[in-house]
Design an enzyme around this catalytic site. Sequence first.
Site: not given
Length: 561
Positions: A474-475
């Site tokens: 989930h960058p």
Amino acid sequence: MAANEYDYIIVGAGSAGNVLASRLTEDADVTVLLLEAGGPDYRFDFRTQMPAALAFPLQGRRYNWAYETDPEPHMNNRRMECGRGKGLGGSSLINGMCYIRGNALDYDGWAAHAGLENWTYLDCLPYFRKAETRDAGANAYHGGDGPVHVTTSKPGNNPLFAAMVEAGVQAGFPRTDDLNGYQQEGFGPMDRTVTANGRRASTARGYLDRAKTRPNLTIVTHAVTDRVLFSGKRAVGVAYLHHGNAVNAQARREVLVCSGAIASPQLLQRSGVGRSTWLRELDVPLVHDLPGVGENLQDHLEMYIQYECKEPISLYPALQWWNQPAIGLEWMLKGTGIGASNQFEAGGFIRTRDDDLWPNIQYHFLPVAINYNGSNAIKMHGFQAHVGSMRSPSRGRVKLTSRDPNAHPSILFNYMADPLDWREFRDGIRITREIMRQPALDRYRGRELNPGAELTTDEQLDTFVRMRAETAFHPSCSCKMGYDDMAVVDNEGRVHGMEALRVVDASIMPRITTGNLNAPTIMLAEKIADRIHGREPLARVDTPYFVANGVASRKQESATV
């Protein structure tokens, strides 16, 4: 119009880029070029189309950029995985298909920043609904005719899902019927981006299938964007490589960068927009000194708490090659069976302490013991909880390493850099053990496989986290929206100090949301698409939502072990 000239050029056909391409070309007078570095989303390839096969795309490079971080200093200097989608659909082509919008207070928190007042949850909810078709039907929280198909859990699924939810309730935490509805907090069924016939509902399927035959949309795959082209401070086009051949395309109106939290800041930096000292190191001609580009990088880190399953009901047999042809055949012919589910059908969000304002820990329950990318499968019947903190105060960065558009950037998430991170992960392990020891799981729960029941002290748990915690993929937040000195874009995605240049993807989130990021990314692209069109935003609604306001995080009379 001249050849290779378009009104808008979109760089990246991912969760946000496909939304913009579809919405902007609803106007027949608008021309759009959509560039994607990867290839098509081949509908015959089970690796991306079968929900249960979600680990396969992460194991290769056809659909995955397969980035790695720099050695993470607080994680035993491990170089950690950072998979991102490559191909039409972007990361929605390879993600876990969990449809989680985040908590209402995430968006209210964004809106508390000066200039972002129109990003409250009640401003965003209409766009979540606009994007969605939920199989259970529309209501005040859910849409009924949007491009993204969302499926709910059905009766007859693996009994471990219901048992794990019930165990969470027995441990004193709330039950919620809808993690995307009135109350996110609690344990309950998880919505998923899966079609009615059991296929992955990527944004390529949902948005591009509607738009790709329009004469005003040009889609070019295998197009690696080298840099944005400028006239002074105005974006006027892009230079890209198509099968290795250099091509320039001109944008009459705007260039829209939708390449994700790793590649969007990398492209801006390679184009001369970023921190001047970083660009000078690589002799990149400076167009605009914008120090926030690549900073504020955030992610969700998670760990797997794994148990042996005493009854032979887990998905372990589905991992055996001799069972997989039958699973695949049922999925292909009927769209049903194990293959038609991502197997993340239950989960939850909890506050680990009463003074937390909204949930700080997320759970995904999985009826098998295995790593997210398909590695390190336990060779027995088992189940696990994916447990991770939601809003780590640790911050990282993305930094250009080369002017070569095919080179990977330097990525440092700086995981676990803050004492709060360690407290939350210790709390997460200990609370999960309480949940797993509840009566609802007595008939299924065997021995603890990971971390192992013998690990109990803070030091032992910290060692486990350093060695075994992994990214949840989930960058975000590396080109943050706002108006402070480190902000990159304004409240409509326009890059500060530039003209005709926007960033629209998860990188513009000021702060990571509570949960998975595909749904929020689609929402923000829908919202900004209206502004690009020059339309008034959808009206703010007054739909109620849960706020803890000091309510205890769990019932004290619950069973504790």
